[in-house]
Write an enzyme that holds these catalytic residues in place. Structure first.
Site, PDB file in Angstrom:
ATOM      1  CG  HIS A   1      -6.147   6.333   0.346  1.00  0.00           C
ATOM      2  ND1 HIS A   1      -5.884   7.459   1.144  1.00  0.00           N
ATOM      3  CD2 HIS A   1      -5.322   5.386   0.684  1.00  0.00           C
ATOM      4  CE1 HIS A   1      -4.896   7.056   2.103  1.00  0.00           C
ATOM      5  NE2 HIS A   1      -4.311   5.784   1.706  1.00  0.00           N
TER       6      HIS A   1
ATOM      7  CE1 TYR B   1      -7.084   5.368   4.000  1.00  0.00           C
ATOM      8  CE2 TYR B   1      -8.789   6.750   5.278  1.00  0.00           C
ATOM      9  CZ  TYR B   1      -7.610   6.408   4.924  1.00  0.00           C
ATOM     10  OH  TYR B   1      -6.620   7.310   5.033  1.00  0.00           O
TER      11      TYR B   1
ATOM     12  CG  HIS C   1       0.028   5.873  -0.785  1.00  0.00           C
ATOM     13  ND1 HIS C   1      -1.087   6.347  -1.223  1.00  0.00           N
ATOM     14  CD2 HIS C   1      -0.412   5.579   0.531  1.00  0.00           C
ATOM     15  CE1 HIS C   1      -2.108   6.364  -0.620  1.00  0.00           C
ATOM     16  NE2 HIS C   1      -1.769   5.704   0.649  1.00  0.00           N
TER      17      HIS C   1
ATOM     18  CG  HIS D   1      -1.888   1.014   1.593  1.00  0.00           C
ATOM     19  ND1 HIS D   1      -3.270   0.989   1.064  1.00  0.00           N
ATOM     20  CD2 HIS D   1      -1.573   2.339   1.794  1.00  0.00           C
ATOM     21  CE1 HIS D   1      -3.793   2.199   1.298  1.00  0.00           C
ATOM     22  NE2 HIS D   1      -2.815   3.008   1.988  1.00  0.00           N
ATOM     23  CD  GLU D   2       1.738   3.328   3.724  1.00  0.00           C
ATOM     24  OE1 GLU D   2       1.875   4.640   3.141  1.00  0.00           O
ATOM     25  OE2 GLU D   2       0.821   3.261   4.306  1.00  0.00           O
TER      26      GLU D   2
HETATM   27 ZN   LIG Z   1      -2.678   5.084   2.368  1.00  0.00          ZN
END
Ligand SMILES: [Zn+2]
Length: 265
Positions: free
Chosen positions: A173, A219, A167, A163-164
């Site tokens: 997101h 999320y 980014h 996930h990071e």
């Molecule tokens: Zn995030």
């Protein structure tokens, strides 16, 4: 600083409840224990982080926005072999097991996309993976050294690392994408005012891909909720659809990386 900018940075300061203890590192592919989704996990871990975080785990972009940026300057460059090299260094604070979990997460990008995380030699632009005070990353390539924070206690998990890193490749997101109101309902009544920025729609380039409830960038249902059990994000029309997984990149996550970077795979 412009007072409005200070205010918005203040507003972007995010934090959430709970903190997890390190459950111990049994193997390189370390799933997140229990049923807690990645969002919940890193929002827990990010509690009290001193960094200016946007959307819970994205460092406030100084000058650029990912997915739409001038001359594609916020993306990593493809080389003559059609591979996109993202040089990295890793803090010496990590154990060898931590590093193998990190490298294993990187290898999933290598196996399915043209992204290649490579140990930095002398490249100017690179990510520095450090044991800071939460799980967070800048959005896209910002130039020079850029931090990806993976706190040892709480962030060194396969899905959170993916996930990071995603980014850092330039992805927002999923629940903030431009067409999200057709797919999820945001329950503002359970979102504290100071956290509202985490749910703002972004001007995203969705690359002609459908909304992905299963994205590793989505999320979970109760992210930032003011009341335990009350959803801040509800899938529509079917509220039972699962969101917030942090086990692995979804097929669409992979497709988007390949589209964004023009990978031939
Ligand atoms: Zn995030």
């Amino acid at each position: 600083m412009d007072p409005r900018a200070s205010l918005s940075i203040l507003v972007l300061l995010t934090s959430l409840s709970i903190h997890w203890d390190d459950p111990g590192p049994p193997n390189a592919f370390l799933p997140i224990p229990g049923n807690v989704d990645v969002t919940t996990k890193f929002l827990e871990t990010n509690k009290g982080s001193a960094e200016h975080l946007i959307e819970g785990d994205v460092v406030f972009p100084k000058t650029k926005n990912a997915l739409y940026c001038l001359n594609n300057n916020c993306f990593w460059k493809r080389n003559s072999s059609n591979l996109v090299e993202v040089p990295y260094i890793v803090s010496s604070e990590y154990s060898s097991t931590d590093i193998s979990v990190i490298q294993n997460a990187m290898s999933t990008f290598h196996n399915k996309t043209c992204i290649r995380f490579i140990p930095r030699s002398n490249q100017t632009d690179y990510i520095s993976i450090e044991n800071k005070d939460g799980c967070y990353s800048y959005l896209g390539r910002i130039g020079g050294k850029q931090l990806v924070s993976l706190k040892r206690t709480g962030c060194v998990y396969h899905g959170i690392i993916q996930h990071e890193l995603n980014h850092a490749l330039g992805f927002y997101h999923e629940h903030t994408r431009s067409d999200r109101d057709q797919y999820v309902k945001i329950n503002w009544e359970y979102i504290p005012t100071e956290k509202a920025s985490n749910f703002q729609i972004r001007n995203t380039n969705n690359q002609n891909t459908t909304y992905d409830y299963g994205s590793i960038m989505h999320y979970g249902k109760t992210a930032f909720t003011t009341q335990a059990g009350k959803e801040t994000i509800t899938p529509i029309p079917d509220a039972t659809v699962a969101i917030g997984q942090r086990q692995d990149l979804s097929k669409l996550d992979i497709l988007r990386i390949n589209k964004l970077y023009g990978c031939v795979v």
